[in-house]
Design a protein around this motif. Sequence first.
Motif, PDB file in Angstrom:
ATOM      1  N   CYS A  16       0.829  -1.203   0.000  1.00  0.00           N
ATOM      2  CA  CYS A  16       0.000   0.000   0.000  1.00  0.00           C
ATOM      3  C   CYS A  16       0.862   1.251   0.000  1.00  0.00           C
ATOM      4  O   CYS A  16       1.973   1.259   0.548  1.00  0.00           O
ATOM      5  CB  CYS A  16      -0.899   0.041   1.237  1.00  0.00           C
ATOM      6  N   ARG A  17       0.337   2.294  -0.613  1.00  0.00           N
ATOM      7  CA  ARG A  17       0.956   3.612  -0.459  1.00  0.00           C
ATOM      8  C   ARG A  17      -0.131   4.637  -0.216  1.00  0.00           C
ATOM      9  O   ARG A  17      -1.252   4.512  -0.716  1.00  0.00           O
ATOM     10  CB  ARG A  17       1.804   3.986  -1.667  1.00  0.00           C
ATOM     11  N   ALA A  18       0.197   5.623   0.580  1.00  0.00           N
ATOM     12  CA  ALA A  18      -0.775   6.665   0.895  1.00  0.00           C
ATOM     13  C   ALA A  18      -1.077   7.490  -0.349  1.00  0.00           C
ATOM     14  O   ALA A  18      -0.209   7.712  -1.203  1.00  0.00           O
ATOM     15  CB  ALA A  18      -0.235   7.554   2.009  1.00  0.00           C
ATOM     16  N   MET A  19      -2.323   7.920  -0.462  1.00  0.00           N
ATOM     17  CA  MET A  19      -2.776   8.729  -1.592  1.00  0.00           C
ATOM     18  C   MET A  19      -3.475   9.975  -1.058  1.00  0.00           C
ATOM     19  O   MET A  19      -4.200   9.906  -0.058  1.00  0.00           O
ATOM     20  CB  MET A  19      -3.763   7.936  -2.449  1.00  0.00           C
ATOM     21  N   SER A  20      -3.288  11.092  -1.744  1.00  0.00           N
ATOM     22  CA  SER A  20      -4.075  12.279  -1.451  1.00  0.00           C
ATOM     23  C   SER A  20      -5.319  12.253  -2.339  1.00  0.00           C
ATOM     24  O   SER A  20      -5.438  11.428  -3.253  1.00  0.00           O
ATOM     25  CB  SER A  20      -3.267  13.548  -1.716  1.00  0.00           C
ATOM     26  N   SER A  21      -6.229  13.160  -2.093  1.00  0.00           N
ATOM     27  CA  SER A  21      -7.453  13.199  -2.886  1.00  0.00           C
ATOM     28  C   SER A  21      -7.207  13.626  -4.331  1.00  0.00           C
ATOM     29  O   SER A  21      -8.057  13.406  -5.197  1.00  0.00           O
ATOM     30  CB  SER A  21      -8.472  14.136  -2.238  1.00  0.00           C
ATOM     31  N   SER A  22      -6.043  14.211  -4.605  1.00  0.00           N
ATOM     32  CA  SER A  22      -5.738  14.669  -5.965  1.00  0.00           C
ATOM     33  C   SER A  22      -4.756  13.757  -6.697  1.00  0.00           C
ATOM     34  O   SER A  22      -4.554  13.922  -7.911  1.00  0.00           O
ATOM     35  CB  SER A  22      -5.188  16.092  -5.932  1.00  0.00           C
ATOM     36  N   ASP A  23      -4.126  12.811  -6.011  1.00  0.00           N
ATOM     37  CA  ASP A  23      -3.224  11.868  -6.668  1.00  0.00           C
ATOM     38  C   ASP A  23      -4.002  10.996  -7.643  1.00  0.00           C
ATOM     39  O   ASP A  23      -5.166  10.642  -7.390  1.00  0.00           O
ATOM     40  CB  ASP A  23      -2.532  10.972  -5.640  1.00  0.00           C
ATOM     41  N   THR A  24      -3.384  10.615  -8.741  1.00  0.00           N
ATOM     42  CA  THR A  24      -4.063   9.834  -9.762  1.00  0.00           C
ATOM     43  C   THR A  24      -3.423   8.455  -9.935  1.00  0.00           C
ATOM     44  O   THR A  24      -2.256   8.248  -9.596  1.00  0.00           O
ATOM     45  CB  THR A  24      -4.067  10.561 -11.115  1.00  0.00           C
ATOM     46  N   PHE A  25      -4.205   7.538 -10.469  1.00  0.00           N
ATOM     47  CA  PHE A  25      -3.716   6.199 -10.825  1.00  0.00           C
ATOM     48  C   PHE A  25      -4.536   5.707 -12.008  1.00  0.00           C
ATOM     49  O   PHE A  25      -5.649   6.177 -12.268  1.00  0.00           O
ATOM     50  CB  PHE A  25      -3.841   5.241  -9.639  1.00  0.00           C
ATOM     51  N   HIS A  26      -3.983   4.742 -12.745  1.00  0.00           N
ATOM     52  CA  HIS A  26      -4.692   4.101 -13.844  1.00  0.00           C
ATOM     53  C   HIS A  26      -5.088   2.696 -13.405  1.00  0.00           C
ATOM     54  O   HIS A  26      -4.278   1.963 -12.832  1.00  0.00           O
ATOM     55  CB  HIS A  26      -3.808   4.024 -15.095  1.00  0.00           C
ATOM     56  N   PHE A  27      -6.330   2.340 -13.676  1.00  0.00           N
ATOM     57  CA  PHE A  27      -6.780   0.999 -13.282  1.00  0.00           C
ATOM     58  C   PHE A  27      -8.009   0.597 -14.073  1.00  0.00           C
ATOM     59  O   PHE A  27      -8.871   1.424 -14.386  1.00  0.00           O
ATOM     60  CB  PHE A  27      -7.129   0.966 -11.781  1.00  0.00           C
ATOM     61  N   GLN A 151      -7.684   7.004 -16.097  1.00  0.00           N
ATOM     62  CA  GLN A 151      -7.032   7.665 -14.965  1.00  0.00           C
ATOM     63  C   GLN A 151      -8.087   8.101 -13.963  1.00  0.00           C
ATOM     64  O   GLN A 151      -9.142   8.606 -14.323  1.00  0.00           O
ATOM     65  CB  GLN A 151      -6.235   8.868 -15.447  1.00  0.00           C
ATOM     66  N   HIS A 152      -7.798   7.875 -12.680  1.00  0.00           N
ATOM     67  CA  HIS A 152      -8.732   8.223 -11.612  1.00  0.00           C
ATOM     68  C   HIS A 152      -7.988   8.940 -10.490  1.00  0.00           C
ATOM     69  O   HIS A 152      -6.807   8.711 -10.250  1.00  0.00           O
ATOM     70  CB  HIS A 152      -9.357   6.967 -10.966  1.00  0.00           C
ATOM     71  N   THR A 153      -8.706   9.768  -9.744  1.00  0.00           N
ATOM     72  CA  THR A 153      -8.345  10.060  -8.360  1.00  0.00           C
ATOM     73  C   THR A 153      -9.165   9.101  -7.496  1.00  0.00           C
ATOM     74  O   THR A 153     -10.145   8.513  -7.977  1.00  0.00           O
ATOM     75  CB  THR A 153      -8.683  11.511  -7.973  1.00  0.00           C
ATOM     76  N   VAL A 154      -8.793   8.947  -6.241  1.00  0.00           N
ATOM     77  CA  VAL A 154      -9.558   8.032  -5.388  1.00  0.00           C
ATOM     78  C   VAL A 154     -11.008   8.496  -5.228  1.00  0.00           C
ATOM     79  O   VAL A 154     -11.932   7.687  -5.389  1.00  0.00           O
ATOM     80  CB  VAL A 154      -8.878   7.838  -4.018  1.00  0.00           C
ATOM     81  N   PRO A 155     -11.287   9.777  -4.940  1.00  0.00           N
ATOM     82  CA  PRO A 155     -12.697  10.182  -4.844  1.00  0.00           C
ATOM     83  C   PRO A 155     -13.474   9.937  -6.139  1.00  0.00           C
ATOM     84  O   PRO A 155     -14.638   9.526  -6.098  1.00  0.00           O
ATOM     85  CB  PRO A 155     -12.611  11.673  -4.511  1.00  0.00           C
ATOM     86  N   GLU A 156     -12.847  10.174  -7.298  1.00  0.00           N
ATOM     87  CA  GLU A 156     -13.518   9.905  -8.569  1.00  0.00           C
ATOM     88  C   GLU A 156     -13.803   8.417  -8.724  1.00  0.00           C
ATOM     89  O   GLU A 156     -14.889   8.026  -9.182  1.00  0.00           O
ATOM     90  CB  GLU A 156     -12.657  10.400  -9.728  1.00  0.00           C
ATOM     91  N   TYR A 157     -12.846   7.599  -8.344  1.00  0.00           N
ATOM     92  CA  TYR A 157     -13.031   6.149  -8.452  1.00  0.00           C
ATOM     93  C   TYR A 157     -14.156   5.679  -7.537  1.00  0.00           C
ATOM     94  O   TYR A 157     -14.979   4.844  -7.917  1.00  0.00           O
ATOM     95  CB  TYR A 157     -11.727   5.440  -8.096  1.00  0.00           C
ATOM     96  N   PHE A 158     -14.214   6.215  -6.332  1.00  0.00           N
ATOM     97  CA  PHE A 158     -15.301   5.868  -5.416  1.00  0.00           C
ATOM     98  C   PHE A 158     -16.669   6.186  -6.032  1.00  0.00           C
ATOM     99  O   PHE A 158     -17.620   5.419  -5.894  1.00  0.00           O
ATOM    100  CB  PHE A 158     -15.148   6.621  -4.096  1.00  0.00           C
ATOM    101  N   GLN A 159     -16.747   7.323  -6.709  1.00  0.00           N
ATOM    102  CA  GLN A 159     -18.024   7.707  -7.318  1.00  0.00           C
ATOM    103  C   GLN A 159     -18.430   6.713  -8.397  1.00  0.00           C
ATOM    104  O   GLN A 159     -19.594   6.295  -8.472  1.00  0.00           O
ATOM    105  CB  GLN A 159     -17.922   9.112  -7.902  1.00  0.00           C
ATOM    106  N   THR A 160     -17.479   6.298  -9.236  1.00  0.00           N
ATOM    107  CA  THR A 160     -17.814   5.335 -10.295  1.00  0.00           C
ATOM    108  C   THR A 160     -18.203   3.982  -9.729  1.00  0.00           C
ATOM    109  O   THR A 160     -18.943   3.227 -10.373  1.00  0.00           O
ATOM    110  CB  THR A 160     -16.636   5.148 -11.269  1.00  0.00           C
ATOM    111  N   GLN A 161     -17.733   3.643  -8.535  1.00  0.00           N
ATOM    112  CA  GLN A 161     -18.001   2.344  -7.937  1.00  0.00           C
ATOM    113  C   GLN A 161     -19.203   2.340  -6.995  1.00  0.00           C
ATOM    114  O   GLN A 161     -19.476   1.346  -6.320  1.00  0.00           O
ATOM    115  CB  GLN A 161     -16.755   1.849  -7.179  1.00  0.00           C
ATOM    116  N   GLY A 162     -19.922   3.445  -6.928  1.00  0.00           N
ATOM    117  CA  GLY A 162     -21.146   3.488  -6.131  1.00  0.00           C
ATOM    118  C   GLY A 162     -20.920   3.386  -4.641  1.00  0.00           C
ATOM    119  O   GLY A 162     -21.717   2.759  -3.926  1.00  0.00           O
TER     120      GLY A 162
END
Length: 266
Positions: A16-27, A151-162
Motif C-alpha cells: 500500500c501507499r498513501a494517496m491524497s485526494s488529488s493523486d491519480t492512478f490508472h486501473f 485515470q482516476h483520483t480516489v474520490p472519482e473512483y469511489f463515485q464510479t463504484q457506487g
Amino acid sequence: MTTQILSVTNQIPEYCRAMSSSDTFHFSCNSSVACFNECCRQLDLALTPYDVLRLKNRLKLDSGAFLERYVIVEWEEGMRFPHCYLTTVDDGRGSCVFVKEQGCSIYDDRPAACRAYPTGRGASRRVDGTVTEQYVLLREPHCLGFATGQQHTVPEYFQTQGLADYNRYNDQLLQLLHHPHVRAGFRPNRAQADQFIMALYNLDFFRRELMTGRLKMKQPLSPMEFRSLSAGDDRPLLLLAVRWLLQEYFDEYWTSTGYRKINSAA
C-alpha cells in the motif's frame, strides 16, 4: 484482497501507499484482464453492517440466516469490537462464496471493500463530529489492472463504484467506534459484544425485538425511525441501532453539538 479501512491506523499494509485526494492512478478490472477474479481468492473480507444489509436483502434472506450461512464472527483479545468476515469456499484458494467463472454473482450489491479495490479508505471522527478521510492504493503482485484503464483520483473512483451510500452509512458507526470512552480504553464485555452483533448485523432480529418491546429506546422514536420499524426499511433502522448501542453502552446519544446524556435531554 484488501478490505476497506473503517478507522484510521498508523500502519499501512504491505503493497500500500498513501494517496491524497488529488493523486491519480490508472486501473481497469474486467474479464479481458488476465488476473480477472484473482482478487476474489485468498479472501480476508471484513463486512460492515451496511454490507450485510445489502447482501441479505439481495439474497432475500433474514439477517439471522445470512449470518449463519455466510459470516464468521471473530472477537479476540485486543479487539475493541467483534469483526465479521465473509465465509470462503473450501477450494484450496480461499475463494469468495459469490465469485463465479464469469465474475461476481452479486455485483450490484458487492461489499464496500470490493467496490473500493484497489484503493482503501480510512475514516476518523473529530470531537466536533466531522469525518476526515485517508486514502491508500494497493498494488498487489497478482493484479494486472494497472497496465491499462482510465485515470482516476480516489474520490472519482469511489463515485464510479457506487460507494457514496456505503461510506455514508458506515461513517455513522464512528459515533460509537470513536466515542471518547472507546478512545480512552473502553472494551465491551461479552454481553455488550453480543449486543453489537445483534443490533448492527442482525437487523431483522433487532427490529422484531424493538417491535415486541423486549428492547427499549429511552428516547421517543422519530417519525422516520417509527416508519422504519413498521415498513421494513433497513437503512434508518441501522442508524437506530447505532443510537441504541450508544444508549446501552454509555447512556448517551449524538447530536450535531456532540454527545449528550439521555437523562439530561430536554
